[in-house]
Design an enzyme around this catalytic site. Structure first.
Site, PDB file in Angstrom:
ATOM      1  N   GLY A  30       0.811  -1.209   0.000  1.00  0.00           N
ATOM      2  CA  GLY A  30       0.000   0.000   0.000  1.00  0.00           C
ATOM      3  C   GLY A  30       0.847   1.262   0.000  1.00  0.00           C
ATOM      4  O   GLY A  30       0.545   2.222  -0.694  1.00  0.00           O
TER       5      GLY A  30
ATOM      6  N   ARG B 204       7.261   1.988   0.923  1.00  0.00           N
ATOM      7  CA  ARG B 204       7.628   0.581   1.099  1.00  0.00           C
ATOM      8  C   ARG B 204       8.004  -0.036  -0.246  1.00  0.00           C
ATOM      9  O   ARG B 204       8.903  -0.864  -0.333  1.00  0.00           O
ATOM     10  CB  ARG B 204       6.498  -0.211   1.745  1.00  0.00           C
ATOM     11  CG  ARG B 204       6.956  -1.602   2.239  1.00  0.00           C
ATOM     12  CD  ARG B 204       5.814  -2.424   2.785  1.00  0.00           C
ATOM     13  NE  ARG B 204       5.078  -1.677   3.791  1.00  0.00           N
ATOM     14  CZ  ARG B 204       3.779  -1.840   4.040  1.00  0.00           C
ATOM     15  NH1 ARG B 204       3.084  -2.693   3.331  1.00  0.00           N
ATOM     16  NH2 ARG B 204       3.186  -1.136   4.968  1.00  0.00           N
TER      17      ARG B 204
ATOM     18  N   ARG C 288       1.474  11.329  -8.725  1.00  0.00           N
ATOM     19  CA  ARG C 288       0.938  11.554  -7.377  1.00  0.00           C
ATOM     20  C   ARG C 288       1.844  10.939  -6.299  1.00  0.00           C
ATOM     21  O   ARG C 288       1.376  10.559  -5.221  1.00  0.00           O
ATOM     22  CB  ARG C 288      -0.481  11.002  -7.242  1.00  0.00           C
ATOM     23  CG  ARG C 288      -1.460  11.563  -8.262  1.00  0.00           C
ATOM     24  CD  ARG C 288      -2.886  11.149  -7.980  1.00  0.00           C
ATOM     25  NE  ARG C 288      -3.776  11.611  -9.035  1.00  0.00           N
ATOM     26  CZ  ARG C 288      -5.102  11.652  -8.932  1.00  0.00           C
ATOM     27  NH1 ARG C 288      -5.680  11.264  -7.802  1.00  0.00           N
ATOM     28  NH2 ARG C 288      -5.837  12.078  -9.928  1.00  0.00           N
TER      29      ARG C 288
ATOM     30  N   ARG D 132      -0.472  -8.670  -3.374  1.00  0.00           N
ATOM     31  CA  ARG D 132      -0.488  -7.650  -2.323  1.00  0.00           C
ATOM     32  C   ARG D 132       0.420  -8.098  -1.185  1.00  0.00           C
ATOM     33  O   ARG D 132       0.353  -9.246  -0.727  1.00  0.00           O
ATOM     34  CB  ARG D 132      -1.911  -7.438  -1.827  1.00  0.00           C
ATOM     35  CG  ARG D 132      -1.974  -6.663  -0.515  1.00  0.00           C
ATOM     36  CD  ARG D 132      -3.334  -6.069  -0.256  1.00  0.00           C
ATOM     37  NE  ARG D 132      -3.581  -5.829   1.163  1.00  0.00           N
ATOM     38  CZ  ARG D 132      -2.982  -4.895   1.899  1.00  0.00           C
ATOM     39  NH1 ARG D 132      -2.071  -4.100   1.357  1.00  0.00           N
ATOM     40  NH2 ARG D 132      -3.283  -4.755   3.182  1.00  0.00           N
TER      41      ARG D 132
ATOM     42  N   SER E 251      -0.052  -4.870   5.477  1.00  0.00           N
ATOM     43  CA  SER E 251      -0.178  -5.018   6.916  1.00  0.00           C
ATOM     44  C   SER E 251      -1.629  -5.312   7.269  1.00  0.00           C
ATOM     45  O   SER E 251      -2.538  -5.132   6.456  1.00  0.00           O
ATOM     46  CB  SER E 251       0.304  -3.757   7.627  1.00  0.00           C
ATOM     47  OG  SER E 251      -0.448  -2.638   7.197  1.00  0.00           O
TER      48      SER E 251
ATOM     49  N   ASP F  51      -0.784  -4.744  13.793  1.00  0.00           N
ATOM     50  CA  ASP F  51      -1.618  -4.335  14.920  1.00  0.00           C
ATOM     51  C   ASP F  51      -2.375  -5.555  15.436  1.00  0.00           C
ATOM     52  O   ASP F  51      -2.665  -6.482  14.667  1.00  0.00           O
ATOM     53  CB  ASP F  51      -2.637  -3.276  14.497  1.00  0.00           C
ATOM     54  CG  ASP F  51      -1.994  -2.039  13.919  1.00  0.00           C
ATOM     55  OD1 ASP F  51      -1.729  -1.109  14.696  1.00  0.00           O
ATOM     56  OD2 ASP F  51      -1.734  -2.018  12.701  1.00  0.00           O
TER      57      ASP F  51
ATOM     58  N   ARG G  49       6.611  -0.249   9.694  1.00  0.00           N
ATOM     59  CA  ARG G  49       5.710  -0.646   8.612  1.00  0.00           C
ATOM     60  C   ARG G  49       6.295  -0.297   7.255  1.00  0.00           C
ATOM     61  O   ARG G  49       6.029  -0.953   6.256  1.00  0.00           O
ATOM     62  CB  ARG G  49       4.358   0.055   8.784  1.00  0.00           C
ATOM     63  CG  ARG G  49       3.647  -0.283  10.082  1.00  0.00           C
ATOM     64  CD  ARG G  49       2.524   0.715  10.358  1.00  0.00           C
ATOM     65  NE  ARG G  49       2.088   0.622  11.745  1.00  0.00           N
ATOM     66  CZ  ARG G  49       0.893   0.164  12.115  1.00  0.00           C
ATOM     67  NH1 ARG G  49       0.035  -0.247  11.210  1.00  0.00           N
ATOM     68  NH2 ARG G  49       0.565   0.120  13.385  1.00  0.00           N
TER      69      ARG G  49
END
Length: 233
Positions: free
Chosen positions: A21, A25, A44, A88, A91, A205, A218
């Site tokens: 995401g 990363r 962007r 994908r 997290s 989490d 992360r």
């Protein structure tokens, strides 16, 4: 040919594209794991890279948070750039007591509170599942590396905040392992365009214990998940 969200050339992406995401990363993975990594898109500030891993060409591209953002990039990668495998790597928040912080989860299916797949499927409920062959590849690789991973269903939500406590109890009761925000849409897009998809998640989490990893971890950690993904591909 560029799209409204990707300014790469037509042949810029490899057939396999990893989809974190966080665009930073994606940058970290490209610079840490890929040889000759080149930034191929930056619209962007959603960064995408292509390089090689052990001689095989592979891409990594940020998707942003949530199913609408992920769906935009996944659709354009498949439809405009010929990507055949969407993986994908993200997290999640665990909802089962046996799942711990930093554990790796392979999402073989994804339930959701989003209406996106119903719109795509004519108002019906779509069974959003990973590609079985990819699931088997990940399991074989994990076994070969003597690496423990959890395999099961996740819950893709549109709401990051303010989920009621009763929702977590429902997810626990139905055996859902964790909550995340993209897999259900990704699996539906893969089914629509007849490409492969899988989702590996690191527990950042825990929704029962309220434990969490810092934002810096992360962005630049999750090495176990990334290395498993690259080895399996």
């Amino acid at each position: 040919m560029s799209t409204p969200h990707i300014n790469a050339t037509t042949d810029a992406f490899a057939p396999t594209c990893l989809l974190p995401g966080d665009p930073l990363r994606a940058k970290f993975i490209a610079e840490t794991y890929l040889d000759d990594a080149e930034c191929v898109t930056d619209v962007r500030n959603m960064l995408g890279y292509t390089g090689t891993y052990k001689g095989d060409r592979i891409s990594v591209m940020g998707t942003g948070m949530g199913m609408p953002s992920c769906a935009i990039y996944a659709t354009e990668l498949v439809r405009n750039y010929g990507v055949k495998r969407l993986i994908r790597i993200g997290s999640c928040g665990a909802v089962q007591p046996e799942v711990k912080l930093n554990d790796v989860i392979l999402a073989n299916s994804a339930s959701t509170d989003s209406n996106m797949n119903r719109q795509r499927f004519g108002g019906l409920d779509f069974a959003a599942c990973a590609t079985p062959r990819l699931v088997q590849q990940f399991l074989n690789t994990a076994d070969a590396n003597q690496q423990d991973i959890a395999v099961g269903q996740v819950f893709s939500t549109d709401s990051f905040y303010d989920s009621p406590a009763s929702r977590i109890e429902q997810l626990q009761h139905m055996g859902v392992l964790a909550v995340e925000m993209e897999a259900a849409a990704l699996y539906a897009i893969a089914a629509q365009y007849k490409v492969q998809a899988a989702c590996l998640l690191t527990v950042s989490d825990h929704l029962l214990t309220q434990e969490s990893l810092p934002s810096s971890a992360r962005q630049t950690s999750f090495n176990e998940m990334v290395e498993l993904t690259l080895s399996a591909c």
